[in-house]
Design a protein around this motif. Structure first.
Motif, mmCIF file in Angstrom:
data_model
loop_
_atom_site.group_PDB
_atom_site.id
_atom_site.type_symbol
_atom_site.label_atom_id
_atom_site.label_comp_id
_atom_site.label_asym_id
_atom_site.label_seq_id
_atom_site.Cartn_x
_atom_site.Cartn_y
_atom_site.Cartn_z
ATOM 1 N N ILE A 127 0.821 -1.215 0.000
ATOM 2 C CA ILE A 127 0.000 0.000 0.000
ATOM 3 C C ILE A 127 0.855 1.265 0.000
ATOM 4 C CG2 ILE A 127 -1.740 1.306 1.290
ATOM 5 C CD1 ILE A 127 -2.721 -1.349 2.424
ATOM 6 N N PHE A 128 1.931 1.269 0.801
ATOM 7 C CA PHE A 128 2.736 2.470 1.000
ATOM 8 C C PHE A 128 4.171 2.245 0.552
ATOM 9 C CE2 PHE A 128 -0.489 2.509 4.384
ATOM 10 C CZ PHE A 128 -1.122 3.693 4.073
ATOM 11 N N THR A 129 4.785 3.328 0.083
ATOM 12 C CA THR A 129 6.219 3.291 -0.206
ATOM 13 C C THR A 129 6.955 3.848 1.007
ATOM 14 O OG1 THR A 129 6.298 5.528 -1.131
ATOM 15 C CG2 THR A 129 5.821 3.702 -2.673
ATOM 16 N N ARG A 130 8.238 3.570 1.063
ATOM 17 C CA ARG A 130 9.084 4.091 2.144
ATOM 18 C C ARG A 130 9.032 5.623 2.155
ATOM 19 N NH1 ARG A 130 13.485 1.776 4.922
ATOM 20 N NH2 ARG A 130 15.075 3.286 5.507
ATOM 21 N N GLU A 131 9.058 6.237 0.985
ATOM 22 C CA GLU A 131 9.014 7.699 0.884
ATOM 23 C C GLU A 131 7.706 8.259 1.455
ATOM 24 O OE1 GLU A 131 8.416 9.712 -3.009
ATOM 25 O OE2 GLU A 131 10.365 10.612 -2.566
ATOM 26 N N THR A 132 6.595 7.597 1.177
ATOM 27 C CA THR A 132 5.304 8.044 1.703
ATOM 28 C C THR A 132 5.303 8.002 3.227
ATOM 29 O OG1 THR A 132 4.144 7.279 -0.264
ATOM 30 C CG2 THR A 132 2.816 7.581 1.717
ATOM 31 N N ILE A 133 5.825 6.924 3.790
ATOM 32 C CA ILE A 133 5.873 6.796 5.249
ATOM 33 C C ILE A 133 6.786 7.864 5.846
ATOM 34 C CG2 ILE A 133 6.567 5.298 7.167
ATOM 35 C CD1 ILE A 133 3.866 4.545 5.828
ATOM 36 N N PHE A 134 7.929 8.132 5.218
ATOM 37 C CA PHE A 134 8.802 9.207 5.697
ATOM 38 C C PHE A 134 8.080 10.547 5.658
ATOM 39 C CE2 PHE A 134 12.658 6.477 4.891
ATOM 40 C CZ PHE A 134 13.075 6.459 6.219
ATOM 41 N N ASN A 135 7.286 10.782 4.613
ATOM 42 C CA ASN A 135 6.496 12.023 4.535
ATOM 43 C C ASN A 135 5.479 12.083 5.674
ATOM 44 O OD1 ASN A 135 7.867 12.905 2.265
ATOM 45 N ND2 ASN A 135 6.347 12.113 0.840
ATOM 46 N N PHE A 136 4.786 10.970 5.955
ATOM 47 C CA PHE A 136 3.832 10.927 7.072
ATOM 48 C C PHE A 136 4.537 11.240 8.391
ATOM 49 C CE2 PHE A 136 0.810 7.604 4.969
ATOM 50 C CZ PHE A 136 0.281 8.585 4.161
#
Length: 181
Positions: free
Chosen positions: A112-121
């Motif tokens: 569902i999520f990329t590492r970059e998306t989680i870092f942004n969150f």
């Protein structure tokens, strides 16, 4: 350890301190029912089974205090859990208070999520916490979500789209520009 399923409504006009007080009250009420495990609740609700999702909730938040281990000689230790290769949740955020440092461990579903998306969150989470701690009474809907650097990048750098066009002759007309492409 029992998970406490919590549902909370956020009123944007409410100050962050007031929201935390209301959340604390909700958590205290939920702790009264802690002997009722999440598994028991799920069995009682009997939601439709979908093996690709966790029942009831998609996101989990856990706040830990470190497990202190008796020192051996001059060596002091803090026990921590090993990292897992898979997550049971879409997002699982474990926050550990280490005294002078708060440690975040975030597990997430890579389908569902990329590492970059989680870092942004996590950056958004950090900005919210820093802003709230600077002004605890600031209404929630006034808390910034973007760091000054990210805001600058999105509003200025990404918007540098100016281009010069030859407006002489037919090449300056919109339909001629499409034909050229």
């Amino acid at each position: 350890v029992h998970y406490l399923p919590i549902r909370t409504e956020i009123d944007g006009n409410m100050g962050f301190a007031d929201y935390l007080k209301r959340l604390q009250s909700t958590l205290m009420d939920a702790r009264e029912h802690q002997p009722c495990a999440l598994g028991d609740i799920i069995r009682a609700l009997n939601p439709p089974t979908d093996l690709s999702r966790t029942p009831v909730a998609d996101v989990a938040f856990n706040f830990d205090r470190p497990m202190l281990v008796d020192p051996i000689g001059d060596l002091s230790m803090i026990a921590s859990l090993p990292a897992k290769n898979a997550s049971s949740w879409d997002i699982f955020l474990n926050v550990t208070d280490r005294g002078d440092v708060v440690e975040l461990d975030c597990e997430f579903n890579t389908d569902i999520f990329t590492r970059e998306t989680i870092f942004n969150f996590l950056e958004i989470y950090q900005v919210i916490l820093e802003s709230a701690s600077a002004d605890i009474d600031l209404p929630i809907d006034r808390l910034p979500l973007l760091s000054p650097q990210t805001k600058e990048m999105m509003l200025v750098k990404w918007n540098q789209t100016a281009q010069s066009f030859d407006l002489e002759g037919d090449s300056g007309l919109v339909h001629a520009r499409f034909d050229q492409q």
